[in-house]
Each structure stands twice: as C-alpha cells, then as structure tokens.
Design a protein around this motif. Sequence first.
Motif, mmCIF file in Angstrom:
data_model
loop_
_atom_site.group_PDB
_atom_site.id
_atom_site.type_symbol
_atom_site.label_atom_id
_atom_site.label_comp_id
_atom_site.label_asym_id
_atom_site.label_seq_id
_atom_site.Cartn_x
_atom_site.Cartn_y
_atom_site.Cartn_z
ATOM 1 N N SER A 290 7.572 51.917 40.144
ATOM 2 C CA SER A 290 7.214 51.636 41.529
ATOM 3 C C SER A 290 6.916 50.154 41.752
ATOM 4 C CB SER A 290 6.000 52.475 41.948
ATOM 5 O OG SER A 290 6.311 53.852 41.945
ATOM 6 N N ALA A 291 6.307 49.522 40.740
ATOM 7 C CA ALA A 291 5.997 48.096 40.841
ATOM 8 C C ALA A 291 7.237 47.232 40.627
ATOM 9 C CB ALA A 291 4.928 47.717 39.822
ATOM 10 N N ARG A 292 8.302 47.835 40.054
ATOM 11 C CA ARG A 292 9.516 47.103 39.724
ATOM 12 C C ARG A 292 9.193 45.874 38.855
ATOM 13 N NH1 ARG A 292 12.898 47.216 45.474
ATOM 14 N NH2 ARG A 292 12.939 49.495 45.658
ATOM 15 N N SER A 293 8.296 46.116 37.937
ATOM 16 C CA SER A 293 7.843 45.023 37.078
ATOM 17 C C SER A 293 7.263 45.607 35.798
ATOM 18 C CB SER A 293 6.779 44.197 37.803
ATOM 19 O OG SER A 293 6.185 43.258 36.922
ATOM 20 N N LEU A 294 7.345 44.836 34.730
ATOM 21 C CA LEU A 294 6.712 45.229 33.474
ATOM 22 C C LEU A 294 5.299 44.688 33.361
ATOM 23 C CD1 LEU A 294 9.684 44.723 30.973
ATOM 24 C CD2 LEU A 294 8.843 46.867 31.956
ATOM 25 N N SER A 295 4.844 44.025 34.411
ATOM 26 C CA SER A 295 3.491 43.477 34.426
ATOM 27 C C SER A 295 2.471 44.600 34.593
ATOM 28 C CB SER A 295 3.346 42.474 35.572
ATOM 29 O OG SER A 295 1.982 42.140 35.771
ATOM 30 N N LEU A 296 1.552 44.702 33.648
ATOM 31 C CA LEU A 296 0.526 45.737 33.719
ATOM 32 C C LEU A 296 -0.374 45.540 34.937
ATOM 33 C CD1 LEU A 296 -0.803 48.184 32.413
ATOM 34 C CD2 LEU A 296 -2.174 46.621 31.020
ATOM 35 N N LYS A 297 -0.656 44.288 35.269
ATOM 36 C CA LYS A 297 -1.508 43.998 36.419
ATOM 37 C C LYS A 297 -0.873 44.503 37.700
ATOM 38 C CE LYS A 297 -4.065 40.256 38.687
ATOM 39 N NZ LYS A 297 -4.373 38.803 38.677
ATOM 40 N N GLU A 298 0.423 44.257 37.867
ATOM 41 C CA GLU A 298 1.123 44.718 39.064
ATOM 42 C C GLU A 298 1.248 46.242 39.068
ATOM 43 O OE1 GLU A 298 4.778 42.774 39.966
ATOM 44 O OE2 GLU A 298 4.041 40.809 39.293
ATOM 45 N N ALA A 299 1.484 46.818 37.901
ATOM 46 C CA ALA A 299 1.668 48.271 37.805
ATOM 47 C C ALA A 299 0.391 49.039 38.110
ATOM 48 C CB ALA A 299 2.168 48.634 36.412
ATOM 49 N N THR A 300 -0.758 48.418 37.829
ATOM 50 C CA THR A 300 -2.033 49.108 38.061
ATOM 51 C C THR A 300 -2.696 48.707 39.369
ATOM 52 O OG1 THR A 300 -3.136 47.405 36.719
ATOM 53 C CG2 THR A 300 -2.508 49.461 35.608
ATOM 54 N N ASN A 301 -1.998 47.934 40.167
ATOM 55 C CA ASN A 301 -2.546 47.527 41.464
ATOM 56 C C ASN A 301 -1.573 47.846 42.604
ATOM 57 O OD1 ASN A 301 -5.241 45.851 41.105
ATOM 58 N ND2 ASN A 301 -3.896 45.267 39.413
ATOM 59 N N LEU A 302 -1.011 49.042 42.550
ATOM 60 C CA LEU A 302 -0.101 49.489 43.588
ATOM 61 C C LEU A 302 -0.874 49.880 44.842
ATOM 62 C CD1 LEU A 302 2.189 51.789 41.400
ATOM 63 C CD2 LEU A 302 2.705 49.482 42.184
ATOM 64 N N LYS A 303 -0.228 49.711 45.997
ATOM 65 C CA LYS A 303 -0.871 50.089 47.258
ATOM 66 C C LYS A 303 -0.844 51.599 47.471
ATOM 67 C CE LYS A 303 0.198 45.715 49.596
ATOM 68 N NZ LYS A 303 0.897 45.064 50.748
ATOM 69 N N GLU A 304 0.171 52.244 46.913
ATOM 70 C CA GLU A 304 0.305 53.700 47.022
ATOM 71 C C GLU A 304 0.501 54.304 45.640
ATOM 72 O OE1 GLU A 304 3.571 54.425 49.590
ATOM 73 O OE2 GLU A 304 2.522 53.776 51.413
ATOM 74 N N ARG A 305 0.180 55.570 45.526
ATOM 75 C CA ARG A 305 0.381 56.237 44.248
ATOM 76 C C ARG A 305 1.875 56.410 43.959
ATOM 77 N NH1 ARG A 305 -3.944 61.182 43.750
ATOM 78 N NH2 ARG A 305 -3.884 61.255 46.014
ATOM 79 N N PRO A 306 2.286 56.193 42.707
ATOM 80 C CA PRO A 306 3.707 56.331 42.343
ATOM 81 C C PRO A 306 4.167 57.790 42.384
ATOM 82 C CG PRO A 306 2.374 55.885 40.407
ATOM 83 C CD PRO A 306 1.461 55.747 41.576
ATOM 84 N N PHE A 307 5.479 57.983 42.432
ATOM 85 C CA PHE A 307 6.070 59.286 42.758
ATOM 86 C C PHE A 307 5.745 60.405 41.779
ATOM 87 C CE2 PHE A 307 9.014 56.959 40.147
ATOM 88 C CZ PHE A 307 9.649 57.899 39.340
#
Length: 209
Positions: free
Chosen positions: A95-112
């Motif tokens: 959902s973050a379209r990134s391998l960055s852990l920071k970006e992956a854990t700071n999504l605005k919505e819950r992933p699918f």
Amino acid sequence: MKNLFSFFIKRTQTINAVALLVAVSLLGDHLVSRIHQKHAVKAICDNSTHFLIGGISWLIVCINTSFLQNHTQCLFEILLCAFIASVIDVDHFISARSLSLKEATNLKERPFLHSTTVPIVTCACFYLCGNLWKSAILKRLTPVIFIAFSSHHIRDATRRGLWFSPFGSTAPIPYKLYISLNCAIPLVISFLLNKFGHHIRVQYTVFVV
C-alpha cells in the motif's frame, strides 16, 4: 483404559498449548508496547508474535483433530498457518509502494489484507470450490487460512477494531476478549473438523502419503 489415557493426554496437551498461546500473546504484546523508538525492532517483534500465535493456534487444532495422525502434515500446516499470519503485514509495504518501514507503518488508511472481509470471502470461495471440484485440499486450507487471518485481525483489533470493508469498522476489542477469542477459535475449528471433516481425512491423508 487406553481410551481414557489417550483422552487425558490430549486434554493435557491442549491445556499446555492454550497456556502457551496466552503466554506468547501477553509477552509479545508487552514487548511491543515497551518499544517506542526502534521501529525495525518493534516491527520484527510484532510480526514474530503474529507468526507464533498463528502457529500455536493450528497446533491446538492438530492436537484436537482426531484424524490428523501424520506428523509431517501437522508440521506443514502449523508452519503454513504461522507464515500466513505473519505475511499479512506485507500489505503495508504494498500500500505504501515503498520498502521504507517508516512509510509502511504510517499509512493514512489500513491496507487491504487487514480488511476482515478478505478472509471471509477467500475462505468461502475456497470451501465452495472445494465442494465443486471435490478437492479435500481446498477444504483443508480453508480453516488454516481462517485461523491465520482471524488471529492476526483479532489481535490488531484491540487497537482499531475489526474492519469490514466496505461497511466500516467495529469498536476496538477489549484485550481480554481478544485473548479469549484467539484461544476459543482453534477449539471451535477442531470441533467442526472432527464432526464434519471425515471426508477430508480420507482424501487428504492419501494425498500426503
């Protein structure tokens, strides 16, 4: 006397496995709550807890499912359930379209994959296809997938509730209810498999052998 002894052994193993499940849940959640700044360590600890909870949950099913005599089969399903329970979190990165852990854990919505609608629909499809194609494997995978997803979603639901896309989310689940549900679900699945899974036993065992 032999049946009574087997019953006692099985009940003892079940109690030990349930106690282990509770201990892993409490310890894992405690460790995650104590880690604040080291995002990688926190993520690994959280995902490892999901992995162990999923695996132990299916171990409880193996102990209580009378036709699971093949230890290799049991081990495979335990590892599969644990793997699915932990790999669900990969949707954060997708959902973050990134391998960055920071970006992956700071999504605005819950992933699918964190929508509880997904495992409900998936399990229904697997079971219906299993009946249509008379595939014991698909029927056998249905409860494995269900337990893997439910253990993950119920644990996460203590913070944000269960998300039934596109209908919305429930209120956060009380912590004691989360522990109780994760202990009860494998026992309920075991009962259902013992009662209705005899047709899976013959075909699945033959397939594994």
